[in-house]
Design an enzyme around this catalytic site. Sequence first.
Site, mmCIF file in Angstrom:
data_model
loop_
_atom_site.group_PDB
_atom_site.id
_atom_site.type_symbol
_atom_site.label_atom_id
_atom_site.label_comp_id
_atom_site.label_asym_id
_atom_site.label_seq_id
_atom_site.Cartn_x
_atom_site.Cartn_y
_atom_site.Cartn_z
ATOM 1 N N TYR A 128 0.824 -1.213 0.000
ATOM 2 C CA TYR A 128 0.000 0.000 0.000
ATOM 3 C C TYR A 128 0.857 1.262 0.000
ATOM 4 O O TYR A 128 0.450 2.292 -0.524
ATOM 5 C CB TYR A 128 -0.896 0.031 1.246
ATOM 6 N N LYS A 178 3.270 -15.197 1.612
ATOM 7 C CA LYS A 178 3.446 -15.842 0.306
ATOM 8 C C LYS A 178 4.934 -16.132 0.164
ATOM 9 O O LYS A 178 5.596 -15.690 -0.787
ATOM 10 C CB LYS A 178 2.895 -14.903 -0.794
ATOM 11 N N ASP A 210 -2.877 -18.025 -0.544
ATOM 12 C CA ASP A 210 -3.889 -18.691 -1.384
ATOM 13 C C ASP A 210 -4.531 -19.850 -0.627
ATOM 14 O O ASP A 210 -5.752 -20.026 -0.638
ATOM 15 C CB ASP A 210 -3.268 -19.152 -2.718
ATOM 16 N N ASP A 234 -6.216 -7.252 3.905
ATOM 17 C CA ASP A 234 -7.356 -6.575 3.283
ATOM 18 C C ASP A 234 -8.277 -7.619 2.650
ATOM 19 O O ASP A 234 -9.497 -7.615 2.860
ATOM 20 C CB ASP A 234 -6.842 -5.604 2.208
ATOM 21 N N ASP A 238 -12.122 -9.318 4.239
ATOM 22 C CA ASP A 238 -13.416 -9.281 3.542
ATOM 23 C C ASP A 238 -14.005 -10.693 3.443
ATOM 24 O O ASP A 238 -15.214 -10.891 3.613
ATOM 25 C CB ASP A 238 -13.273 -8.718 2.121
#
Length: 350
Positions: A128, A178, A210, A234, A238
């Site tokens: 970000y 990751k 993932d 983020d 959700d």
Amino acid sequence: MEEACRVLEVVAAQCSFTVSSEEFLVGGAALDATSNSTPLPEETLKGCEASDAILFGSVGGPKWEGLPPDIQPERGALLPLRKHFGLFANLRPGVCHPSLIDASPVKNELIPNGFNVLCVRELTGGIYFGSPKERREENGEEIAIDTMVYRRSEIERITHVAFQAARGRRKKICSVDKANVLQNSRLWRETVEDVAREYPDVELSHLYVDNAAMQLIRYAPDYDVIVTGNLFGDILSDEMAMISGSLGMLPSASLGASGESGCNFGLYEPSGGSAPDIAGQGIANPIAQILSLAMLLRHSLAETAAADRIDAAVEKAIEDGFRTGDIFSGLQGERRVDTAEMGAAIRDRL
Ligand code: IPM
Ligand code: MG
């Protein structure tokens, strides 16, 4: 927000404290009021600086999506606020109440008793904020660059927040990265393991992001605390919100380093967005905003009793069958209500 402010009045009276609060414009509302010059007016920032905590509404919507990126509500207001106040620790509780398992898109048998997962998301670093962040031409072609940077110290401080939170819960942490592809995920994983040595009583596991996205749908009740970087947090938060029944239920706290009192300055906002599709209809679920207020009272004002009362009143309203459209399943005992009615049901139960 209106419902949350009313709840604040009630608990403040019940628990005998006073809160002085002021309202400021931000996001689309500020853009509209300043003829699109800024989503974060100076006055708003000053008001936040002069306060102990920010109770934040939701920003963004199609009306402002066409503006230059730097003055869009998200990039021009929310991200700068997080950065300005050093709010690096984002706590997003993903709770599926046992009485709301029918509102979750996950099959009932996978979450027979609901679940309670806390996502601890790093909020002021990673892709970000890394630089360079730009668009330019290279060999006659447009390219865009975002840079993912994590410093060891940034990973350490968010990991401590997660471990400390885990100690007050089921003492399990899953770190998500990751590391099979990204350099900074390898640093992330090593740093988390180093910090974990200070918390031998907490169980640590790791998942690639993932795989985490998949495991959360399949085995959410297995998870207690998830700690992860800005972008992965983020996305996963959700997903967690959705599987818990509705984005309209989940609050969040964005905290900086704690002060001497153990209390933090913080920004508190619903985990979900501004729901532009139903804006202005008076039917949005006010629970995420009301629970964000509870987190504010707990983490920034040390009014634990008031926070507990709010949490309990929300739970009772749900148990008693009150449902805004997003969590209404049409089962027996459910009563479909609008925003104001849900707010009133919660205040009645305080
Ligand atoms: C969130 C939001 C923000 C984010 C947007 C609005 C910038 O999605 O708080 O999760 O990406 O952090
Ligand atoms: Mg998000």
